[in-house]
Design an enzyme around this catalytic site. Sequence first.
Site, PDB file in Angstrom:
ATOM      1  N   HIS A   1      33.783   5.009 -31.429  1.00 16.13           N
ATOM      2  CA  HIS A   1      33.119   5.635 -30.277  1.00 16.13           C
ATOM      3  C   HIS A   1      32.883   4.579 -29.195  1.00 16.13           C
ATOM      4  O   HIS A   1      32.840   3.377 -29.459  1.00 16.13           O
ATOM      5  CB  HIS A   1      31.815   6.306 -30.715  1.00 16.13           C
ATOM      6  CG  HIS A   1      32.079   7.624 -31.381  1.00 16.13           C
ATOM      7  ND1 HIS A   1      31.914   8.837 -30.750  1.00 16.13           N
ATOM      8  CD2 HIS A   1      32.551   7.908 -32.615  1.00 16.13           C
ATOM      9  CE1 HIS A   1      32.249   9.813 -31.572  1.00 16.13           C
ATOM     10  NE2 HIS A   1      32.636   9.273 -32.711  1.00 16.13           N
TER      11      HIS A   1
ATOM     12  N   ASN B   1      34.152   9.435 -27.944  1.00 13.84           N
ATOM     13  CA  ASN B   1      35.138   8.556 -28.581  1.00 13.84           C
ATOM     14  C   ASN B   1      35.868   7.741 -27.525  1.00 13.84           C
ATOM     15  O   ASN B   1      35.814   8.032 -26.333  1.00 13.84           O
ATOM     16  CB  ASN B   1      36.198   9.403 -29.303  1.00 13.84           C
ATOM     17  CG  ASN B   1      35.694  10.025 -30.580  1.00 13.84           C
ATOM     18  OD1 ASN B   1      35.799   9.440 -31.643  1.00 13.84           O
ATOM     19  ND2 ASN B   1      35.109  11.209 -30.464  1.00 13.84           N
TER      20      ASN B   1
ATOM     21  N   ASP C   1      36.210  16.151 -33.107  1.00 17.13           N
ATOM     22  CA  ASP C   1      35.046  15.339 -32.731  1.00 17.13           C
ATOM     23  C   ASP C   1      34.604  15.646 -31.294  1.00 17.13           C
ATOM     24  O   ASP C   1      33.405  15.687 -30.989  1.00 17.13           O
ATOM     25  CB  ASP C   1      35.417  13.857 -32.857  1.00 17.13           C
ATOM     26  CG  ASP C   1      34.220  12.953 -33.003  1.00 17.13           C
ATOM     27  OD1 ASP C   1      33.216  13.187 -32.311  1.00 17.13           O
ATOM     28  OD2 ASP C   1      34.268  12.000 -33.790  1.00 17.13           O
TER      29      ASP C   1
ATOM     30  N   CYS D   1      28.644  12.767 -32.591  1.00 14.81           N
ATOM     31  CA  CYS D   1      28.126  13.496 -33.739  1.00 14.81           C
ATOM     32  C   CYS D   1      26.746  14.041 -33.385  1.00 14.81           C
ATOM     33  O   CYS D   1      25.844  13.274 -33.050  1.00 14.81           O
ATOM     34  CB  CYS D   1      28.047  12.554 -34.939  1.00 14.81           C
ATOM     35  SG  CYS D   1      27.223  13.296 -36.355  1.00 14.81           S
TER      36      CYS D   1
HETATM   37  N1  COA Z   1      31.588  25.723 -44.455  1.00 14.76           N
HETATM   38  C1  COA Z   1      30.877  26.836 -44.207  1.00 14.76           C
HETATM   39  N2  COA Z   1      29.740  27.163 -44.827  1.00 14.76           N
HETATM   40  C2  COA Z   1      29.290  26.298 -45.746  1.00 14.76           C
HETATM   41  C3  COA Z   1      29.963  25.118 -46.048  1.00 14.76           C
HETATM   42  C4  COA Z   1      31.152  24.835 -45.353  1.00 14.76           C
HETATM   43  N3  COA Z   1      31.859  23.712 -45.582  1.00 14.76           N
HETATM   44  N4  COA Z   1      29.283  24.446 -46.988  1.00 14.76           N
HETATM   45  C5  COA Z   1      28.206  25.191 -47.272  1.00 14.76           C
HETATM   46  N5  COA Z   1      28.208  26.319 -46.533  1.00 14.76           N
HETATM   47  C6  COA Z   1      27.197  27.380 -46.528  1.00 14.76           C
HETATM   48  C7  COA Z   1      26.824  27.822 -47.914  1.00 14.76           C
HETATM   49  O1  COA Z   1      27.701  28.816 -48.363  1.00 14.76           O
HETATM   50  C8  COA Z   1      25.435  28.341 -47.707  1.00 14.76           C
HETATM   51  O2  COA Z   1      25.501  29.607 -47.081  1.00 14.76           O
HETATM   52  P1  COA Z   1      24.360  30.715 -47.305  1.00 14.76           P
HETATM   53  O3  COA Z   1      23.108  30.140 -46.750  1.00 14.76           O
HETATM   54  O4  COA Z   1      24.868  31.865 -46.524  1.00 14.76           O
HETATM   55  O5  COA Z   1      24.323  30.887 -48.780  1.00 14.76           O
HETATM   56  C9  COA Z   1      24.862  27.390 -46.690  1.00 14.76           C
HETATM   57  O6  COA Z   1      25.987  26.855 -45.980  1.00 14.76           O
HETATM   58  C10 COA Z   1      24.037  26.274 -47.297  1.00 14.76           C
HETATM   59  O7  COA Z   1      24.801  25.622 -48.292  1.00 14.76           O
HETATM   60  P2  COA Z   1      24.403  24.166 -48.810  1.00 14.76           P
HETATM   61  O8  COA Z   1      25.461  23.676 -49.746  1.00 14.76           O
HETATM   62  O9  COA Z   1      22.995  24.187 -49.309  1.00 14.76           O
HETATM   63  O10 COA Z   1      24.550  23.335 -47.492  1.00 14.76           O
HETATM   64  P3  COA Z   1      23.449  22.499 -46.712  1.00 14.76           P
HETATM   65  O11 COA Z   1      22.517  23.394 -46.005  1.00 14.76           O
HETATM   66  O12 COA Z   1      22.921  21.440 -47.606  1.00 14.76           O
HETATM   67  O13 COA Z   1      24.411  21.826 -45.600  1.00 14.76           O
HETATM   68  C11 COA Z   1      26.623  21.045 -45.117  1.00 14.76           C
HETATM   69  C12 COA Z   1      25.426  20.939 -46.008  1.00 14.76           C
HETATM   70  C13 COA Z   1      27.541  19.907 -45.510  1.00 14.76           C
HETATM   71  C14 COA Z   1      27.331  22.363 -45.348  1.00 14.76           C
HETATM   72  C15 COA Z   1      26.206  20.967 -43.632  1.00 14.76           C
HETATM   73  O14 COA Z   1      25.283  19.935 -43.466  1.00 14.76           O
HETATM   74  C16 COA Z   1      27.388  20.726 -42.711  1.00 14.76           C
HETATM   75  O15 COA Z   1      28.229  21.589 -42.544  1.00 14.76           O
HETATM   76  N6  COA Z   1      27.470  19.558 -42.073  1.00 14.76           N
HETATM   77  C17 COA Z   1      28.570  19.238 -41.188  1.00 14.76           C
HETATM   78  C18 COA Z   1      28.165  18.120 -40.322  1.00 14.76           C
HETATM   79  C19 COA Z   1      29.245  17.779 -39.330  1.00 14.76           C
HETATM   80  O16 COA Z   1      30.226  18.454 -39.146  1.00 14.76           O
HETATM   81  N7  COA Z   1      29.013  16.654 -38.644  1.00 14.76           N
HETATM   82  C20 COA Z   1      29.908  16.173 -37.646  1.00 14.76           C
HETATM   83  C21 COA Z   1      31.141  15.570 -38.178  1.00 14.76           C
HETATM   84  S1  COA Z   1      30.914  13.977 -38.873  1.00 14.76           S
HETATM   85 ZN    ZN Z   2      33.307  10.465 -34.325  1.00 12.11          ZN
END
Ligand code: COA
Ligand code: ZN
Length: 300
Positions: free
Chosen positions: A205, A245, A13, A236
């Site tokens: 947080h 946090n 985080d 975030c």
């Molecule tokens: N790790 C790495 N790559 C990932 C992944 C993961 N967990 N999940 C999806 N991808 C990749 C896919 O392979 C795809 O790649 P490409 O464009 O090369 O084909 C691309 O990301 C899009 O995939 P999709 O399932 O459509 O994802 P999205 O664009 O809807 O995004 C998340 C969804 C969940 C992957 C993204 O929003 C995310 O990683 N969020 C994390 C938020 C975070 O960490 N917040 C703070 C903590 S609370």
């Molecule tokens: Zn947090």
Amino acid sequence: MEEIKLVEVGPRDGFQNVCDFIPTEIKLNIIDKIAQAGVRNIMITSFVSPRAIPQMRDAREVAGICLERYPRLHLSALVPNLRGTQDALAAGIRELAIVISVSEAHNRANVNRTPAESFVELGHIVDNCPEAQITLDLATTFGCPFTGQIPLEQVQAAVHQGYDLGIRSMTLCDTIGAAHPAQVRRYVQALLEQFPDVEFGVHIHDTRNMGMVNTLAAIECGITSVQAALGGLGGCPFAPGASGNTSSEDLVYMLNHMGYRTGVDEQKLLEAARYAHEHIKGNFSGHQIQIAPDKTELFS
Ligand code: COA
Ligand code: ZN
């Protein structure tokens, strides 16, 4: 006095909200100092899209090295979906925090899904990854950056959904530091009563300077697992207005001095926080890192 499990989430985080890429070497040095301070539970990274959080692009490397160095510690990672779960498992991490926001608006901003879609995905994870030890991180339990207050009933419904999928470990997250102690008591007491076989932790947080009192309020209601981040780093990137946090070294100071058993050396943890403060350009909100070292030693 009671034993309290401190889960250090700074390397996840804390780092995720730092703009400049932190060299992997520095990340590993900080994790090492946290481990040397006696912290047994560390969330070391997250397996998320590098487009969403470029800082975490070295997740596999960090995981591989840490698993080799600390075979006896509980090393966990955050994952947002099945793909992240599979990547984390392939890297050797078993303890996974799967994040779903109680608030629909925040879940969309954070993981581009409705909570209902995320729960369907959680079901696939449960079915397909039996080796995963899952904790459900319920983001925005105490308030949403887009829609404000989250009623207790909405949190209970989300916990129920996780429960029905077999999840028995959950973290109540105050993603934007909106809670106050009376709210924490009300939510925590209700959930502990309604779900006595779920292990609940809190993740709070410090946006409004209530991280410590809210964490203590949760502990006094019976919570024994608390998350915090070194130096009070954190936030975030998809929750506007959120800041760091609760600082883990400040929290450990308070808990140790109150007689709770954390197993953590507060001076060593403070040194780890000072090291992070010197090497990372981030929004540190911890208090003790601002005190001269010879003054903090007086109270060790
Ligand atoms: N790790 C790495 N790559 C990932 C992944 C993961 N967990 N999940 C999806 N991808 C990749 C896919 O392979 C795809 O790649 P490409 O464009 O090369 O084909 C691309 O990301 C899009 O995939 P999709 O399932 O459509 O994802 P999205 O664009 O809807 O995004 C998340 C969804 C969940 C992957 C993204 O929003 C995310 O990683 N969020 C994390 C938020 C975070 O960490 N917040 C703070 C903590 S609370
Ligand atoms: Zn947090």
